[in-house]
Scaffold this active site. Structure first.
Site, PDB file in Angstrom:
ATOM      1  N   GLY A  13      38.464  37.771  35.651  1.00 13.89           N
ATOM      2  CA  GLY A  13      37.665  38.888  36.500  1.00 13.89           C
ATOM      3  C   GLY A  13      36.871  39.787  35.666  1.00 13.89           C
ATOM      4  N   ASP A  61      52.569  43.103  29.280  1.00 10.42           N
ATOM      5  CA  ASP A  61      52.785  43.530  30.703  1.00 10.42           C
ATOM      6  C   ASP A  61      52.665  45.045  30.798  1.00 10.42           C
ATOM      7  OD1 ASP A  61      53.699  43.834  33.343  1.00 10.42           O
ATOM      8  OD2 ASP A  61      54.996  42.464  33.318  1.00 10.42           O
ATOM      9  N   VAL A  62      51.722  45.569  31.516  1.00  9.84           N
ATOM     10  CA  VAL A  62      51.523  46.708  31.879  1.00  9.84           C
ATOM     11  C   VAL A  62      52.637  47.536  32.696  1.00  9.84           C
ATOM     12  CG1 VAL A  62      48.973  46.750  31.519  1.00  9.84           C
ATOM     13  CG2 VAL A  62      49.897  46.901  33.749  1.00  9.84           C
ATOM     14  N   TYR A 153      47.634  49.042  49.022  1.00  7.63           N
ATOM     15  CA  TYR A 153      46.587  48.892  47.953  1.00  7.63           C
ATOM     16  C   TYR A 153      45.568  50.070  47.692  1.00  7.63           C
ATOM     17  CZ  TYR A 153      42.605  47.312  45.096  1.00  7.63           C
ATOM     18  OH  TYR A 153      41.625  47.183  44.203  1.00  7.63           O
ATOM     19  N   GLY A 184      33.078  48.088  44.807  1.00  3.46           N
ATOM     20  CA  GLY A 184      33.120  47.427  46.148  1.00  3.46           C
ATOM     21  C   GLY A 184      33.646  45.842  46.081  1.00  3.46           C
ATOM     22  N   THR A 188      36.119  37.448  42.331  1.00  4.47           N
ATOM     23  CA  THR A 188      37.065  37.279  41.232  1.00  4.47           C
ATOM     24  C   THR A 188      38.216  36.676  41.971  1.00  4.47           C
ATOM     25  OG1 THR A 188      38.349  39.259  41.402  1.00  4.47           O
ATOM     26  CG2 THR A 188      36.630  39.476  40.056  1.00  4.47           C
TER      27      THR A 188
HETATM   28  P1  NAP Z   1      41.667  39.590  38.730  1.00  2.77           P
HETATM   29  O1  NAP Z   1      40.514  38.513  38.609  1.00  2.77           O
HETATM   30  O2  NAP Z   1      42.979  39.045  39.467  1.00  2.77           O
HETATM   31  O3  NAP Z   1      42.190  40.254  37.407  1.00  2.77           O
HETATM   32  C1  NAP Z   1      43.445  41.028  37.290  1.00  2.77           C
HETATM   33  C2  NAP Z   1      43.935  41.238  35.879  1.00  2.77           C
HETATM   34  O4  NAP Z   1      44.887  41.881  36.028  1.00  2.77           O
HETATM   35  C3  NAP Z   1      44.210  39.838  35.351  1.00  2.77           C
HETATM   36  O5  NAP Z   1      43.584  39.613  34.048  1.00  2.77           O
HETATM   37  C4  NAP Z   1      45.775  39.836  35.235  1.00  2.77           C
HETATM   38  O6  NAP Z   1      46.052  39.040  34.020  1.00  2.77           O
HETATM   39  C5  NAP Z   1      45.877  41.513  34.831  1.00  2.77           C
HETATM   40  N1  NAP Z   1      47.202  41.926  35.483  1.00  2.77           N
HETATM   41  C6  NAP Z   1      47.706  41.630  36.467  1.00  2.77           C
HETATM   42  N2  NAP Z   1      48.898  42.324  36.606  1.00  2.77           N
HETATM   43  C7  NAP Z   1      49.372  42.738  35.349  1.00  2.77           C
HETATM   44  C8  NAP Z   1      50.403  43.241  34.433  1.00  2.77           C
HETATM   45  N3  NAP Z   1      51.422  43.309  34.938  1.00  2.77           N
HETATM   46  N4  NAP Z   1      50.280  43.241  33.077  1.00  2.77           N
HETATM   47  C9  NAP Z   1      49.085  43.345  32.386  1.00  2.77           C
HETATM   48  N5  NAP Z   1      47.852  42.622  33.221  1.00  2.77           N
HETATM   49  C10 NAP Z   1      48.108  42.286  34.513  1.00  2.77           C
HETATM   50  O7  NAP Z   1      41.144  40.877  39.486  1.00  2.77           O
HETATM   51  P2  NAP Z   1      39.799  41.591  39.310  1.00  2.77           P
HETATM   52  O8  NAP Z   1      38.849  41.835  40.365  1.00  2.77           O
HETATM   53  O9  NAP Z   1      39.309  41.438  37.917  1.00  2.77           O
HETATM   54  O10 NAP Z   1      40.674  43.230  39.293  1.00  2.77           O
HETATM   55  C11 NAP Z   1      40.368  43.980  38.009  1.00  2.77           C
HETATM   56  C12 NAP Z   1      40.490  45.446  38.644  1.00  2.77           C
HETATM   57  O11 NAP Z   1      39.321  45.926  39.316  1.00  2.77           O
HETATM   58  C13 NAP Z   1      41.833  45.524  39.391  1.00  2.77           C
HETATM   59  O12 NAP Z   1      42.292  47.083  39.117  1.00  2.77           O
HETATM   60  C14 NAP Z   1      41.264  45.659  40.886  1.00  2.77           C
HETATM   61  O13 NAP Z   1      42.174  46.574  41.679  1.00  2.77           O
HETATM   62  C15 NAP Z   1      39.861  46.325  40.754  1.00  2.77           C
HETATM   63  N6  NAP Z   1      38.969  45.972  41.887  1.00  2.77           N
HETATM   64  C16 NAP Z   1      38.752  44.806  42.156  1.00  2.77           C
HETATM   65  C17 NAP Z   1      38.004  44.381  43.206  1.00  2.77           C
HETATM   66  C18 NAP Z   1      37.403  43.324  43.672  1.00  2.77           C
HETATM   67  O14 NAP Z   1      36.823  43.035  44.776  1.00  2.77           O
HETATM   68  N7  NAP Z   1      37.717  42.111  42.871  1.00  2.77           N
HETATM   69  C19 NAP Z   1      37.076  45.694  43.877  1.00  2.77           C
HETATM   70  C20 NAP Z   1      37.530  46.733  43.456  1.00  2.77           C
HETATM   71  C21 NAP Z   1      38.439  47.127  42.233  1.00  2.77           C
HETATM   72  P3  NAP Z   1      47.631  38.511  33.938  1.00  2.77           P
HETATM   73  O15 NAP Z   1      47.816  37.754  35.468  1.00  2.77           O
HETATM   74  O16 NAP Z   1      47.278  37.474  32.982  1.00  2.77           O
HETATM   75  O17 NAP Z   1      48.403  39.409  33.682  1.00  2.77           O
END
Ligand code: NAP
Length: 258
Positions: A13, A61-62, A153, A184, A188
């Protein structure tokens, strides 16, 4: 010497796209997440595209504060992060708040809030010692508004907004910058994770509309990091044209051409 950027959640993502955006701009990138194999593949790809020594996998792992701190402390000096994009985050299920299980709540609070605090503790002291640094947190429109079924969330993303504001206050008078990037709807694996691997349900979130791409958000993150030293962008709130930040997302005919 090129600057080093730590990116948590770099296995997919927004984080993976941010790694690409920074590597393309000549930064060294440290890719952190739990999926070690995916990180190594991404690091190899970036090294092949941008030169050996561009990327390094940092499996962690964070939610494990000690392991997070150790992983950063054990890096060779040239890999000490100048910029930290604390992006790892997730949503678990879309249900009324009283139906969220203890596991849902712990999962979101542990990664989205405590994981970010673990990242801050791991990187900020070194940035202060070296006299430069930039911490970029991933917020969300969910940190400004709340939508049905997403209460926990949204509460965690409101907390991330407070952490960004508080960290900026605490770092006032130091050279370390703090920014918040709040997207927004972005297409991903976010919804796949939220719906426990239910691909059909996840795809429906992005169907018939025109969501942001992870690359769009990565460009915003890179722009924040590339401002002149005296500039601190406090927040970038970025949505697709089909979305009003309050949560309304246009679909079907209403979204055509947007
Ligand atoms: P994503 O594709 O699911 O990516 C999430 C990432 O977080 C993955 O690389 C996952 O990797 C990592 N992660 C999850 N738990 C973890 C842990 N315990 N330790 C280390 N890494 C961890 O989702 P994304 O949309 O790119 O999300 C990235 C950020 O953007 C998040 O903070 C999300 O809240 C924010 N966001 C997303 C959206 C949206 O619509 N997609 C909108 C607003 C904000 P592993 O599973 O390999 O650990």
């Amino acid at each position: 010497m090129p600057l080093t950027v730590l990116i948590t959640g770099a296995s997919s993502g927004i984080g993976a796209s941010a790694a690409h955006a920074f590597a393309s701009r000549g930064y060294r990138v440290l890719l952190a997440a739990r999926s070690a194999d995916r990180l190594r593949q991404r690091a190899e790809g970036l090294n092949a595209d941008h030169g050996e020594g561009t990327a390094r996998a940092l499996p962690l792992d964070v939610t494990d504060a000690e392991a997070h701190a150790r992983a950063i402390a054990d890096l060779p000096p040239e890999w000490a992060p100048d910029v930290a994009v604390l992006n790892a985050g997730l949503a678990l299920r879309l249900v009324p708040v009283w139906e969220n299980t203890v596991e849902d709540v712990d999962g979101m609070v542990d990664v989205n809030i405590k994981g970010v605090l673990n990242g801050i503790r791991a990187v900020v002291p070194g940035m202060l010692e070296r006299g430069r640094g930039h911490v970029i947190l991933l917020g969300s429109t969910a940190g400004h508004f709340v939508y049905p079924g997403g209460t926990v969330y949204c509460a965690t993303k409101h907390a991330v907004g407070a952490l960004a504001l508080g960290l900026k206050q605490d770092l006032l008078g130091t050279p370390v910058r703090v920014s918040l990037v709040s997207p927004g709807l972005v297409e991903t694996d976010f919804s796949l994770v939220r719906f426990g691997g239910d691909r059909e349900r996840a795809d429906a979130v992005y169907a018939d509309t025109n969501a942001l791409t992870p690359e769009d958000v990565a460009e915003a993150i890179a722009w924040v990091a590339e401002q002149p030293e005296h500039v601190n962008v406090q927040e970038v709130l970025v949505t697709p044209r089909v979305q009003a930040a309050g949560g309304a997302v246009l679909r079907g005919e209403d979204a055509e051409g947007l």
